[in-house]
Design a protein around this motif. Structure first.
Motif, PDB file in Angstrom:
ATOM      1  N   ALA A  32       1.216  -1.188  -0.013  1.00  0.00           N
ATOM      2  CA  ALA A  32      -0.040   0.216   0.051  1.00  0.00           C
ATOM      3  C   ALA A  32       0.898   1.356  -0.020  1.00  0.00           C
ATOM      4  CB  ALA A  32      -1.012  -0.045   0.968  1.00  0.00           C
ATOM      5  N   GLU A  33       2.228   1.313   0.926  1.00  0.00           N
ATOM      6  CA  GLU A  33       2.752   2.607   0.476  1.00  0.00           C
ATOM      7  C   GLU A  33       3.176   2.480  -0.789  1.00  0.00           C
ATOM      8  OE1 GLU A  33       6.669   3.722   2.911  1.00  0.00           O
ATOM      9  OE2 GLU A  33       5.821   2.892   4.261  1.00  0.00           O
ATOM     10  N   ALA A  34       3.815   1.304  -1.375  1.00  0.00           N
ATOM     11  CA  ALA A  34       4.351   1.248  -2.571  1.00  0.00           C
ATOM     12  C   ALA A  34       3.797   2.248  -3.831  1.00  0.00           C
ATOM     13  CB  ALA A  34       5.323   0.338  -3.029  1.00  0.00           C
ATOM     14  N   TRP A  35       2.013   1.429  -3.292  1.00  0.00           N
ATOM     15  CA  TRP A  35       0.947   1.743  -3.860  1.00  0.00           C
ATOM     16  C   TRP A  35       0.791   3.558  -4.155  1.00  0.00           C
ATOM     17  CZ3 TRP A  35      -1.912  -1.661  -6.933  1.00  0.00           C
ATOM     18  CH2 TRP A  35      -2.767  -1.154  -7.988  1.00  0.00           C
ATOM     19  N   SER A  37       2.799   5.577  -3.353  1.00  0.00           N
ATOM     20  CA  SER A  37       4.244   6.535  -4.016  1.00  0.00           C
ATOM     21  C   SER A  37       4.277   6.746  -4.730  1.00  0.00           C
ATOM     22  CB  SER A  37       4.757   6.120  -3.190  1.00  0.00           C
ATOM     23  OG  SER A  37       5.790   6.127  -2.249  1.00  0.00           O
ATOM     24  N   ALA A  38       3.695   5.599  -6.037  1.00  0.00           N
ATOM     25  CA  ALA A  38       3.598   5.774  -7.345  1.00  0.00           C
ATOM     26  C   ALA A  38       2.254   5.993  -7.633  1.00  0.00           C
ATOM     27  CB  ALA A  38       3.273   4.216  -7.777  1.00  0.00           C
ATOM     28  N   ASP A  41       2.989  10.119  -8.153  1.00  0.00           N
ATOM     29  CA  ASP A  41       3.864  10.006  -9.022  1.00  0.00           C
ATOM     30  C   ASP A  41       2.807  10.331  -9.962  1.00  0.00           C
ATOM     31  OD1 ASP A  41       6.339  10.258  -6.552  1.00  0.00           O
ATOM     32  OD2 ASP A  41       7.379   8.160  -7.303  1.00  0.00           O
ATOM     33  N   GLY A  42       2.218  10.006  -9.583  1.00  0.00           N
ATOM     34  CA  GLY A  42       0.635  10.374 -11.576  1.00  0.00           C
ATOM     35  C   GLY A  42       0.741   8.543 -12.244  1.00  0.00           C
ATOM     36  N   LEU A  43       1.242   7.551 -11.432  1.00  0.00           N
ATOM     37  CA  LEU A  43       0.882   6.054 -12.277  1.00  0.00           C
ATOM     38  C   LEU A  43      -0.926   6.132 -11.710  1.00  0.00           C
ATOM     39  CD1 LEU A  43       4.373   4.857 -11.444  1.00  0.00           C
ATOM     40  CD2 LEU A  43       2.963   4.225 -13.441  1.00  0.00           C
ATOM     41  N   SER A  47      -2.851   0.447 -14.473  1.00  0.00           N
ATOM     42  CA  SER A  47      -1.243   0.042 -14.757  1.00  0.00           C
ATOM     43  C   SER A  47      -0.660  -0.573 -12.786  1.00  0.00           C
ATOM     44  CB  SER A  47      -0.639   1.580 -14.986  1.00  0.00           C
ATOM     45  OG  SER A  47      -1.117   2.373 -15.843  1.00  0.00           O
ATOM     46  N   LEU A  48      -1.027   0.618 -11.862  1.00  0.00           N
ATOM     47  CA  LEU A  48      -0.501  -0.062 -10.907  1.00  0.00           C
ATOM     48  C   LEU A  48      -1.183  -1.988 -10.702  1.00  0.00           C
ATOM     49  CD1 LEU A  48      -0.265   2.918  -8.781  1.00  0.00           C
ATOM     50  CD2 LEU A  48       1.245   1.437  -9.194  1.00  0.00           C
ATOM     51  N   ALA A  49      -1.763  -2.055 -10.674  1.00  0.00           N
ATOM     52  CA  ALA A  49      -3.624  -3.076 -10.460  1.00  0.00           C
ATOM     53  C   ALA A  49      -2.311  -4.550 -11.826  1.00  0.00           C
ATOM     54  CB  ALA A  49      -4.686  -3.589 -10.546  1.00  0.00           C
ATOM     55  N   HIS A  50      -2.574  -3.871 -13.079  1.00  0.00           N
ATOM     56  CA  HIS A  50      -2.076  -5.218 -13.947  1.00  0.00           C
ATOM     57  C   HIS A  50      -0.240  -5.639 -13.557  1.00  0.00           C
ATOM     58  CE1 HIS A  50      -5.517  -5.024 -16.770  1.00  0.00           C
ATOM     59  NE2 HIS A  50      -5.550  -3.849 -16.637  1.00  0.00           N
ATOM     60  N   ALA A  51       0.652  -4.172 -13.203  1.00  0.00           N
ATOM     61  CA  ALA A  51       2.406  -4.429 -13.240  1.00  0.00           C
ATOM     62  C   ALA A  51       1.823  -5.279 -11.397  1.00  0.00           C
ATOM     63  CB  ALA A  51       3.139  -2.899 -12.688  1.00  0.00           C
TER      64      ALA A  51
END
Length: 92
Positions: A32-35, A37-38, A41-43, A47-51
């Motif tokens: 969750a912390e990485a998510w 942050s991403a 940063d505008g992601l 895209s995060l879910a697919h990755a």
């Protein structure tokens, strides 16, 4: 580690934790912390879910093989349809 929001909090609140559940919860907090942050940063969430799915499935294949991973994924259909991955559902 401080998490301002988490996508992965259980909808019904925390229950009694054994070691593996506590470890999985901690892992979700790191994710969750990485998510977060991403996203800052505008992601895009999609895209995060697919990755994340790709990384998770590739890890399962490496650890357990193609067949076991395919079996796991085939079982997810019913769990998804039953609302087990809906963070907004209320468990009674």
């Amino acid at each position: 580690m401080s998490v301002t929001k988490t996508l992965f909090s259980p909808a019904s609140g925390p229950g009694p934790f054994d070691r593996s559940q506590a470890e999985r919860q901690l892992a979700l907090e790191y994710l969750a912390e990485a998510w977060n942050s991403a996203e800052e940063d505008g992601l895009e969430s999609a895209s995060l879910a697919h990755a994340s799915l790709f990384a998770a499935l590739a890890t399962f294949v490496r650890l357990h093989g193609d067949e076991a991973t395919a079996d796991l994924v085939s079982e997810l259909t019913d769990h998804i349809r039953n609302g087990e991955y809906n963070l907004d559902r209320v468990v009674q």
